[in-house]
Design a protein around this motif. Structure first.
Motif, PDB file in Angstrom:
ATOM      1  N   THR A   1       0.832  -1.204   0.000  1.00 29.14           N
ATOM      2  CA  THR A   1       0.000   0.000   0.000  1.00 29.14           C
ATOM      3  C   THR A   1       0.865   1.252   0.000  1.00 29.14           C
ATOM      4  O   THR A   1       0.554   2.246  -0.669  1.00 29.14           O
ATOM      5  N   PHE A   2       1.960   1.214   0.744  1.00 23.73           N
ATOM      6  CA  PHE A   2       2.855   2.360   0.834  1.00 23.73           C
ATOM      7  C   PHE A   2       3.467   2.673  -0.525  1.00 23.73           C
ATOM      8  O   PHE A   2       3.515   3.831  -0.956  1.00 23.73           O
ATOM      9  N   GLU A   3       3.933   1.645  -1.238  1.00 14.18           N
ATOM     10  CA  GLU A   3       4.528   1.860  -2.559  1.00 14.18           C
ATOM     11  C   GLU A   3       3.472   2.363  -3.540  1.00 14.18           C
ATOM     12  O   GLU A   3       3.736   3.265  -4.340  1.00 14.18           O
ATOM     13  N   TRP A   4       2.280   1.786  -3.475  1.00  8.69           N
ATOM     14  CA  TRP A   4       1.177   2.211  -4.355  1.00  8.69           C
ATOM     15  C   TRP A   4       0.877   3.690  -4.149  1.00  8.69           C
ATOM     16  O   TRP A   4       0.739   4.458  -5.109  1.00  8.69           O
ATOM     17  N   ALA A   5       0.796   4.118  -2.882  1.00 16.95           N
ATOM     18  CA  ALA A   5       0.509   5.523  -2.575  1.00 16.95           C
ATOM     19  C   ALA A   5       1.619   6.432  -3.105  1.00 16.95           C
ATOM     20  O   ALA A   5       1.347   7.513  -3.650  1.00 16.95           O
ATOM     21  N   ASN A   6       2.845   6.006  -2.961  1.00 16.32           N
ATOM     22  CA  ASN A   6       3.959   6.802  -3.469  1.00 16.32           C
ATOM     23  C   ASN A   6       3.911   6.945  -4.987  1.00 16.32           C
ATOM     24  O   ASN A   6       4.197   8.022  -5.543  1.00 16.32           O
ATOM     25  N   GLU A   7       3.576   5.861  -5.669  1.00 17.33           N
ATOM     26  CA  GLU A   7       3.531   5.912  -7.132  1.00 17.33           C
ATOM     27  C   GLU A   7       2.343   6.736  -7.626  1.00 17.33           C
ATOM     28  O   GLU A   7       2.431   7.401  -8.657  1.00 17.33           O
ATOM     29  N   ILE A   8       1.231   6.699  -6.905  1.00 15.86           N
ATOM     30  CA  ILE A   8       0.091   7.558  -7.238  1.00 15.86           C
ATOM     31  C   ILE A   8       0.512   9.021  -7.152  1.00 15.86           C
ATOM     32  O   ILE A   8       0.220   9.836  -8.030  1.00 15.86           O
TER      33      ILE A   8
ATOM     34  N   LEU B   1      -4.572   9.328  -0.159  1.00 18.64           N
ATOM     35  CA  LEU B   1      -3.544   8.385   0.276  1.00 18.64           C
ATOM     36  C   LEU B   1      -2.352   9.047   0.927  1.00 18.64           C
ATOM     37  O   LEU B   1      -1.727   8.472   1.827  1.00 18.64           O
ATOM     38  N   ARG B   2      -2.011  10.263   0.500  1.00 18.89           N
ATOM     39  CA  ARG B   2      -0.789  10.885   0.978  1.00 18.89           C
ATOM     40  C   ARG B   2      -1.020  12.040   1.941  1.00 18.89           C
ATOM     41  O   ARG B   2      -0.107  12.447   2.640  1.00 18.89           O
ATOM     42  N   ALA B   3      -2.241  12.594   1.974  1.00 20.45           N
ATOM     43  CA  ALA B   3      -2.520  13.704   2.888  1.00 20.45           C
ATOM     44  C   ALA B   3      -3.010  13.152   4.225  1.00 20.45           C
ATOM     45  O   ALA B   3      -2.946  11.953   4.496  1.00 20.45           O
ATOM     46  N   HIS B   4      -3.493  14.042   5.058  1.00 20.17           N
ATOM     47  CA  HIS B   4      -3.910  13.634   6.401  1.00 20.17           C
ATOM     48  C   HIS B   4      -5.361  13.135   6.404  1.00 20.17           C
ATOM     49  O   HIS B   4      -6.195  13.590   7.177  1.00 20.17           O
TER      50      HIS B   4
ATOM     51  N   THR C   1      -9.764   5.198   7.725  1.00 13.76           N
ATOM     52  CA  THR C   1     -10.943   4.579   7.113  1.00 13.76           C
ATOM     53  C   THR C   1     -11.010   4.901   5.622  1.00 13.76           C
ATOM     54  O   THR C   1     -11.285   4.020   4.794  1.00 13.76           O
ATOM     55  N   GLU C   2     -10.766   6.171   5.274  1.00 13.99           N
ATOM     56  CA  GLU C   2     -10.808   6.571   3.866  1.00 13.99           C
ATOM     57  C   GLU C   2      -9.733   5.848   3.059  1.00 13.99           C
ATOM     58  O   GLU C   2      -9.984   5.384   1.938  1.00 13.99           O
ATOM     59  N   LYS C   3      -8.512   5.767   3.612  1.00 15.69           N
ATOM     60  CA  LYS C   3      -7.416   5.092   2.906  1.00 15.69           C
ATOM     61  C   LYS C   3      -7.717   3.612   2.713  1.00 15.69           C
ATOM     62  O   LYS C   3      -7.487   3.045   1.637  1.00 15.69           O
ATOM     63  N   ASP C   4      -8.215   2.968   3.761  1.00 19.18           N
ATOM     64  CA  ASP C   4      -8.559   1.546   3.662  1.00 19.18           C
ATOM     65  C   ASP C   4      -9.647   1.314   2.628  1.00 19.18           C
ATOM     66  O   ASP C   4      -9.628   0.308   1.896  1.00 19.18           O
ATOM     67  N   LYS C   5     -10.589   2.233   2.558  1.00 17.98           N
ATOM     68  CA  LYS C   5     -11.679   2.104   1.589  1.00 17.98           C
ATOM     69  C   LYS C   5     -11.134   2.136   0.163  1.00 17.98           C
ATOM     70  O   LYS C   5     -11.534   1.315  -0.688  1.00 17.98           O
ATOM     71  N   GLU C   6     -10.233   3.053  -0.113  1.00 20.00           N
ATOM     72  CA  GLU C   6      -9.647   3.149  -1.448  1.00 20.00           C
ATOM     73  C   GLU C   6      -8.817   1.912  -1.783  1.00 20.00           C
ATOM     74  O   GLU C   6      -8.846   1.410  -2.918  1.00 20.00           O
ATOM     75  N   GLU C   7      -8.087   1.410  -0.824  1.00 19.61           N
ATOM     76  CA  GLU C   7      -7.282   0.212  -1.058  1.00 19.61           C
ATOM     77  C   GLU C   7      -8.166  -0.989  -1.366  1.00 19.61           C
ATOM     78  O   GLU C   7      -7.902  -1.752  -2.309  1.00 19.61           O
TER      79      GLU C   7
END
Length: 564
Positions: free
Chosen positions: A437-444, A512-515, A519-525
């Motif tokens: 998930t961390f790598e995915w967020a970085n690439e986004i 994914l990268r902001a504050h 719950t929101e991040k998990d939903k997108e994943e």
């Protein structure tokens, strides 16, 4: 530096012993000559060490009287000399340093220069190094390290010559030192047939009560390569002398070491699990040349172009350090150290590379790859098969590659509405190698910075005005692009649909990268995984959608067709 500081200032608890113990400093010189990193210059309170090179034959044996009469100023350098008289008339000529060095130093080399720019330069004189020394050792000055550096055989920055400075509290005094790795200095000395001559002076006085030396106890020490005189009184002492250090590496050893390095029988190779393409079986074999063959050899040995497969996190190290590693679509290189061609990622998410290419890596790097090695879970990628096996251009659609190509073309002749993306932006945008998930967020985030952040708001507003419409003050660049699409003939819904991928990318980056909440991040994943199976697959799909949206925007902005 701590040891030098102890020589330069008295300890608070034993100041009286320190004042009369200047000869103790000679112990430091002896240890310094045997160290892996040698101080070749030091200047500060109670300390002066200045090393110069002398032709070895001129100090073997040392003419101690001649050397004791030599003194080389740190600001002594090359000069254009002018003279008149002696029956020769007017003369203008170049004169090297060490011109006052007597017969022992004649033809030698000065290593340290501290020149003053009178009336202009503020503070201490800068430290300059012999360019002959610096260039021969392949060094470059790196200001943030205050050192002359090079890349080692692992691609890491190595400090070879360091310039060290330290201040002494409220007394407004400082200590400056220059060190060099002993092996490099010995190598240079062996090739130049030089010896290092230290001129040193350690003078310690009680400043508040010292009234001169007067009649004092004197000492004289004389060994073949270390000789000095000194003396002392109740609250002061000094030693002044010369020390000769000879290279620890004979020239023949340098030749033998080079032969050893270039001897192919001494090279080490790791063992890998591979798919033997020639025989159609999975085997485990050494990457050494004698265990492999090529298309032109009659042999049952596996081909060099047989693939080895790896867990995708093998790429993490290379992606996380872009200064050291260059990671292209099919190649990886480590600065000044190694190059791997022909890697790719297959449909099963495995990284693969050919064993013949792996064999060309340093053994430490082979062992790194070996630690991620596993049996294949599927064939090599379609792109690798077409490029490497069939010798054809790939027919596979690669949206990220196309986006980078088009952005590169825009960068070449950027319109007013486009902010050219840097090489760092282009390099940073990559497909995720793993399902992290961390790598995915970085690439986004990297993809958004590459594509969406390139659009300039004010020039886009001007484009819209030229088309007879006007943007609201609160609109951002994507909203203005939507209005431009409408002005070119699309309906509001069509414009919104066209830009949805770019809007989705920008919104996903913020989530994914902001504050945002967990719950929101998990939903997108979860959404990305449920829709596309893996985060890598989701990213590739999103890149494709953005590529098509980018084409539509370019057409609306009259940028033409930038596809290859």
């Amino acid at each position: 530096m701590a040891t030098l500081k102890a020589l330069a200032q008295p300890p608070t608890d034993k100041a009286a012993d320190w004042l009369v113990g200047a000869e103790d400093s000679v112990t430091f010189l002896k240890a310094n000559a045997q160290s892996e990193e040698i101080v070749i210059y030091a200047s500060g309170p109670a300390v002066l060490i200045h090393g110069v090179l002398a032709p070895a034959q001129q100090v073997t044996p040392a003419d101690q009287e001649d050397l004791m009469h030599c003194f080389v100023e740190t600001d002594e350098s090359w000069v254009i000399q002018k003279s008149y008289g002696g029956g020769e008339g007017h003369k203008v000529y170049l004169e090297p340093p060490l011109r006052q060095g007597g017969k022992s130093l004649s033809g030698g080399e000065k290593l340290i220069f501290r020149r003053s720019f009178h009336g202009v330069q503020k503070g201490e004189s800068p430290v300059e190094l012999s360019q002959k020394l610096v260039h021969s050792l392949g060094l470059h000055f790196v200001s943030e390290r205050n050192a002359y550096c090079r890349l080692d055989d692992r691609g890491d920055i190595e400090d070879v010559i360091r310039i060290l400075r330290t201040e002494f509290g409220d007394v407004r005094e400082s200590l400056t030192a220059v060190t060099i790795l002993a092996k490099d200095l010995s190598t240079y000395m062996a090739l130049a047939n030089m010896a290092l001559v230290f001129m040193f002076d350690f003078t310690r006085v009680a400043r508040d009560s010292f009234n001169g030396w007067g009649d004092h106890n004197r000492i004289d020490r004389s060994a073949p390569d270390l000789f000095y005189h000194g003396g002392g009184i109740a609250n002061a002492s000094y030693v002044n002398g010369r020390m000769i250090v000879r290279t620890a590496i004979p020239l023949q050893q340098l030749i033998d070491d080079w032969k050893e390095e270039s001897n192919p029988t001494k090279r080490e190779y790791a063992t890998f699990k591979i798919f033997d393409r020639k025989n159609g079986v999975e085997i485990e074999t050494s990457s050494a040349p004698e265990f492999l063959s090529n298309y032109f050899q009659e042999s049952n040995l596996p081909w060099e172009i047989s693939p080895a497969f790896f867990r995708p996190d093998v790429l993490h190290r290379f992606k996380s350090d872009p200064e050291k590693y260059t990671l292209d679509d099919r190649t990886i290189s480590c600065r000044n150290a190694w190059y791997l061609k022909g890697y790719d990622i297959n449909e099963a998410g495995q990284v693969h590379a050919y064993i013949g290419d792996l064999a060309r890596l340093p053994i430490e790097e082979q062992r790194y790859w070996q630690s991620f090695n596993e049996w294949s879970k599927g064939p090599i990628s379609k792109r690798a098969h077409e490029n490497d096996i069939m010798g054809e251009f790939s027919s596979e659609y690669d949206p990220l590659h196309l986006l980078k190509y088009k952005i590169g073309k825009l960068n070449d002749t950027p319109p007013a509405w486009w902010l050219p993306r840097s090489s760092e932006h282009l390099d940073a945008a990559r497909y995720p190698a793993t399902d992290s998930t961390f790598e995915w967020a970085n690439e986004i985030m990297a993809l958004d910075q590459l594509v969406v952040e390139g659009f300039q708001l004010k020039p886009l507003r001007k484009v819209l005005e030229d088309k007879g419409a006007k943007a609201e003050p609160s609109w951002a660049s994507l909203r203005v692009l939507g209005a431009i699409l409408v002005a070119t003939g699309l309906s509001e819904d069509q414009a919104k649909t066209t830009l949805t991928p770019l809007s989705r990318l920008h919104g996903l980056r913020s989530t994914l990268r902001a504050h945002s909440s967990i719950t929101e991040k998990d939903k997108e994943e979860r959404l990305a995984r449920s829709t596309h199976g893996t985060l890598r697959a989701h990213f590739k799909w999103l890149a494709g959608e953005c590529d098509r949206a980018f084409d539509a925007v370019l057409r609306a902005l009259d940028a033409g067709d930038l596809n290859p």
